[in-house]
Enzyme design. Structure first.
Site, short mmCIF file in Angstrom:
data_model
loop_
_atom_site.label_atom_id
_atom_site.label_comp_id
_atom_site.label_asym_id
_atom_site.label_seq_id
_atom_site.Cartn_x
_atom_site.Cartn_y
_atom_site.Cartn_z
N ARG A 78 0.42 -0.97 -0.18
CA ARG A 78 -0.03 0.30 0.25
C ARG A 78 1.27 1.23 0.09
NH1 ARG A 78 -2.21 0.79 4.70
NH2 ARG A 78 -1.59 -1.03 5.13
N TYR A 206 -1.64 -2.78 -6.41
CA TYR A 206 -1.41 -3.87 -5.04
C TYR A 206 -3.08 -3.97 -4.22
CZ TYR A 206 -0.38 -4.76 -0.94
OH TYR A 206 -0.35 -6.06 0.81
N LYS A 215 -9.54 -2.13 2.00
CA LYS A 215 -9.28 -1.17 2.55
C LYS A 215 -10.84 0.24 2.26
CE LYS A 215 -7.32 -3.06 5.31
NZ LYS A 215 -5.90 -4.16 5.42
N HIS A 235 -10.63 -2.24 11.77
CA HIS A 235 -9.65 -3.13 10.62
C HIS A 235 -9.38 -4.22 12.35
CE1 HIS A 235 -5.25 -2.96 9.19
NE2 HIS A 235 -6.02 -3.69 8.76
N SER A 257 -1.07 -3.68 10.07
CA SER A 257 -1.07 -4.57 8.89
C SER A 257 -0.04 -5.24 9.81
CB SER A 257 -1.13 -3.34 7.82
OG SER A 257 -1.72 -3.00 7.61
N CYS A 259 0.78 -7.44 12.04
CA CYS A 259 0.75 -7.18 13.20
C CYS A 259 -0.02 -8.95 13.50
CB CYS A 259 0.56 -5.94 13.61
SG CYS A 259 1.81 -4.86 13.27
N GLY A 260 -0.16 -9.53 12.60
CA GLY A 260 -1.21 -11.01 13.53
C GLY A 260 -2.41 -11.04 13.66
N ASP A 284 -9.76 -9.20 8.88
CA ASP A 284 -8.80 -8.52 8.56
C ASP A 284 -10.13 -7.17 8.54
OD1 ASP A 284 -6.96 -6.59 7.55
OD2 ASP A 284 -7.88 -6.28 5.78
N ARG A 376 1.87 -12.43 -0.63
CA ARG A 376 0.92 -12.34 0.04
C ARG A 376 0.57 -13.43 -0.88
NH1 ARG A 376 -1.96 -8.65 3.58
NH2 ARG A 376 -0.09 -7.03 3.86
N ARG A 407 3.01 -4.22 17.55
CA ARG A 407 3.92 -4.51 17.57
C ARG A 407 5.44 -3.51 18.45
NH1 ARG A 407 6.65 -7.84 13.33
NH2 ARG A 407 5.01 -8.22 12.21
N ASN A 503 -0.58 -18.00 21.45
CA ASN A 503 -1.07 -16.66 22.07
C ASN A 503 -2.78 -17.31 23.18
OD1 ASN A 503 0.95 -14.70 21.14
ND2 ASN A 503 0.13 -15.05 19.59
P1 GTP Z 1 -2.20 -7.87 6.91
O1 GTP Z 1 -2.93 -9.13 6.36
O2 GTP Z 1 -1.23 -7.20 7.08
O3 GTP Z 1 -3.45 -6.82 7.90
O4 GTP Z 1 -1.84 -8.42 8.88
P2 GTP Z 1 -1.96 -9.64 9.46
O5 GTP Z 1 -2.14 -8.41 10.82
O6 GTP Z 1 -2.88 -10.08 9.28
O7 GTP Z 1 -0.65 -10.87 9.82
P3 GTP Z 1 -0.91 -11.79 9.92
O8 GTP Z 1 -1.07 -12.34 10.79
O9 GTP Z 1 -0.23 -11.81 8.54
O10 GTP Z 1 1.22 -11.75 10.54
C1 GTP Z 1 1.91 -10.76 9.83
C2 GTP Z 1 3.24 -11.21 10.31
O11 GTP Z 1 3.45 -11.68 11.99
C3 GTP Z 1 3.83 -12.41 9.70
O12 GTP Z 1 5.08 -12.44 9.13
C4 GTP Z 1 3.48 -13.68 11.15
O13 GTP Z 1 4.61 -14.79 11.26
C5 GTP Z 1 3.75 -13.15 12.23
N1 GTP Z 1 2.98 -12.91 13.13
C6 GTP Z 1 1.70 -13.14 13.19
N2 GTP Z 1 1.68 -13.70 14.64
C7 GTP Z 1 2.91 -13.61 15.41
C8 GTP Z 1 3.25 -13.82 16.81
O14 GTP Z 1 2.51 -14.45 17.88
N3 GTP Z 1 4.03 -13.59 17.27
C9 GTP Z 1 5.31 -13.18 16.21
N4 GTP Z 1 6.32 -12.91 16.64
N5 GTP Z 1 4.97 -12.87 14.68
C10 GTP Z 1 3.67 -13.69 14.12
C1 SPV Z 2 -3.00 -4.36 5.32
O1 SPV Z 2 -2.07 -4.17 4.99
O2 SPV Z 2 -3.54 -4.19 6.10
C2 SPV Z 2 -3.36 -5.07 4.35
C3 SPV Z 2 -2.98 -5.80 3.64
O3 SPV Z 2 -4.49 -6.26 5.20
S1 SPV Z 2 -4.18 -4.91 2.18
O4 SPV Z 2 -5.25 -5.06 1.60
O5 SPV Z 2 -3.45 -4.19 1.10
O6 SPV Z 2 -4.90 -3.74 3.13
MN MN Z 3 -5.38 -5.64 6.76
#
Ligand code: GTP
Ligand code: SPV
Ligand code: MN
Length: 590
Positions: A78, A206, A215, A235, A257, A259-260, A284, A376, A407, A503
């Protein structure tokens, strides 16, 4: 203009038909294709995308129905600098959004888009956000000249005829116009016109810039609608946690984004939680409304996941690994010589001959990443083995707890419970998080990201806090609010908390707090688990690690509170006094 073949469906809605004609006159596509969302249509689009090399087919046996897309290397995340809220007055967008004048912006975008679809097909992509027949649900139509975007919209939303049926002859819909242009960062703009329920995005293919349902509509435009109509667009992931006794507690969690969210939404409980089951409702975005029973109810407006690949493996997220075995579009991951995908943290050795996300020969240990850090997958939610039976329920699910999280390498403990809704709003409003590869710019810098909505709130941030407080006063049985941090680090840079499935231990404390069966201690920043209350059985880390993951350090918090203060000051006069008073109270309590 050449006469455009048009099906009679959809054209039943006069304003839709007129808008499609208007855009076709401006952009001059060779063809206009009205998407019906059928399987045969998807197959035709896939073969076209293969023929034009927009997609590469993966090995039929290893990854049936899976494809790789390589984006333009300048178009991998983004672009917040190019994202604008175009309200009639600058104050409408507030100090955290880029603003530009609607009339001038429409004019510039028209100029850039003129004739931009010559030689291309314009796809008319109607979609629903939310389950069919739900009071939560809204209709959007995206016009795009990208086959990758069209295919992705088919995965991410309830796309096709069902949306036109829901729209009917009279209904209102979100207008999203997406023009790829020449994919030049210098001519890239993602513009939102909340007063017109319109989005116009140019110059990027993207996800968050181009899948306008996500979004752009489900958060930026929807947050504006939600404030006017008395609901919330957030979100947030939505997850159901079923106890061995069969009782399910639903939790919604807002993390910035990358952050898990996806990981928490499909968590696998560790062996110490025998008999527990975890069900994903959404990963999401959550739309939340007050239900007839006085609780806050939520739906996931989307139908698929656009998730981060790196770090996903059989240990961290076994459900995701199963879900990615078939019918998935991967973007910017590495390709192995046997037609499979690979990324950093997948926990297998990359085979010899693997090519990187740009299709270049790649060898491990030479510094460059094989997969882009923001590579992704796009996969329908029905692929998820942990999908909740209520994921498509028009009623939604009742939310018992809201969790904010960021984070943070230091300062913020593993978990805090807010004293009440107002304190919870303050926790969300002032939360900070390190930036990630999900947006262009520097990674790893702490920035304030209120409710994980900094890049997604479609109006003034202070008024958004006000809306949260107003909702709190209206919800008869509000969820409890918590804050978590899975990312605190040791001096050597390693994570203090094992995260992922573990967790569940924190979620377990949260559920027991909701049910009034766990103990907490009062600290200046909120309630924290009393010693022994977070279940640590069979955890192979030391008590000392856990202590350091949970400690509240006064010196660190002094710096933190200064950062919060500075942020609230920057937001200006619209920040409710109640939020500022919460911050003063924390200062006094230390
Ligand atoms: P968006 O799709 O961007 O909104 O991201 P999201 O919030 O869904 O994050 P996602 O679950 O895809 O995790 C993003 C990154 O953080 C990945 O590389 C995961 O492996 C890592 N991650 C997720 N949960 C944890 C956790 O509990 N601990 C650690 N250390 N890393 C984590
Ligand atoms: C984020 O960045 O929070 C995502 C991916 O979930 S996007 O759809 O590009 O916003
Ligand atoms: Mn997101």
């Amino acid at each position: 203009m050449a006469s455009l073949p048009r099906k009679t469906t959809g054209a039943q809605n006069q304003s839709l038909a007129q808008w499609v004609d208007e855009v076709a006159r401006l952009t001059r596509p060779d063809r206009v294709h009205w998407c019906d969302g059928s399987e045969s249509e998807r197959e035709r689009l896939l073969s076209e995308a293969l023929a034009s090399k927009v997609l590469v087919a993966l090995d039929r046996n290893r990854r049936p129905g899976c494809y790789l897309h390589r984006s333009n290397p300048n178009d991998v995340a983004r672009t917040e600098d190019a994202t604008f809220i175009c309200t009639p007055r600058k104050e409408g967008a507030g100090p955290t959004n880029n603003w530009s004048d609607p009339a001038q912006t429409y004019e510039k975008l028209s100029e850039w888009s003129e004739g931009s679809m010559v030689g291309r097909t314009m796809y008319v992509v109607p979609y629903l956000l939310g389950p069919a027949g739900s009071r939560f649900t809204k209709v959007g139509v995206e016009l795009t000249d990208s086959i990758y975007v069209t295919l992705s919209m088919g995965v991410m939303t309830r796309m096709g005829s069902q949306a036109l049926e829901a729209l009917g002859a009279m209904g209102d819909f979100n207008r999203g116009l997406h023009c790829t242009l020449d994919c030049d960062p210098g001519r890239r703009l993602i513009c939102h016109f909340p007063q017109d329920n319109t989005i116009w995005s140019v110059g990027s293919n993207y996800g968050g810039n181009a899948l306008l349902s996500k979004k752009c509509f489900a958060l930026r435009i929807a947050s504006h609608m939600a404030r006017e109509e008395g609901w919330m667009a957030e979100h947030m992931l939505i997850v159901g946690l079923q106890s061995p006794q069969g009782e399910t507690t639903y939790v919604a969690a807002a993390f910035p984004s990358a952050c898990g969210k996806t990981n928490l939404a499909m968590l696998t409980p560790p062996p110490a939680f025998k008999g527990w089951r975890v069900f994903t409702v959404g990963d999401d975005i959550a739309w939340l409304r007050i239900g007839p029973d006085g609780r806050l109810w939520a739906v996931n407006p989307e139908f698929g996941y656009f998730g981060v690949a790196p770090g996903t493996n059989a240990h961290s997220n076994p459900n995701a690994m199963r879900m990615l075995e078939h019918n998935t579009i991967f973007t910017n991951v590495a390709l192995t010589p046997d037609g499979d995908v690979w990324w950093e943290g997948i926990n297998t050795d990359p085979p010899q001959g693997t090519v990187d996300w740009q299709g270049r020969p790649w060898r491990a240990g030479q510094g460059d990443k094989a997969a882009h850090p923001n590579s992704r997958f796009t996969t329908p939610m029905t692929n998820n083995p942990a999908l909740s039976p209520h994921a498509d329920d028009p009623k939604g699910v009742p939310i018992s707890a809201i969790i904010f999280g960021g984070r943070r390498a230091s300062t913020v403990p593993l978990v805090i419970e807010a004293f009440d809704w107002s304190h919870g709003v303050y926790l969300g409003a002032t939360m900070g998080s390190e930036t990630t590869a999900a947006a262009t710019g520097k990674v790893g810098v702490v920035r304030r990201d209120p409710m994980a909505m900094l890049p997604f709130c479609g109006y003034d941030m202070g008024q958004y806090f006000g809306h949260w407080l107003a909702m709190g006063r209206k919800i008869p049985r509000p969820p409890k609010i918590f804050m978590v941090n899975w990312f605190r680090k040791d001096a050597d840079g390693s994570f203090l908390w094992p995260g992922f499935g573990e967790n569940m231990r924190v979620l377990d404390w949260i559920i027991r707090r909701v049910n009034d069966s766990a103990k907490a201690d009062v600290t200046p920043v909120g309630l924290v688990p009393r010693a022994g209350e977070v279940m640590l059985d069979h955890l192979d880390i030391t008590e000392d690690h856990v202590r350091r993951a949970t400690v509240i350090d006064r010196t660190e918090w002094e710096v933190e509170l200064d950062g919060q203060q500075e942020f609230l000051t920057r937001l200006g006069d619209t920040v409710p006094a109640e939020v500022k008073e919460q911050l003063s109270r924390v200062r006094r309590a230390f």
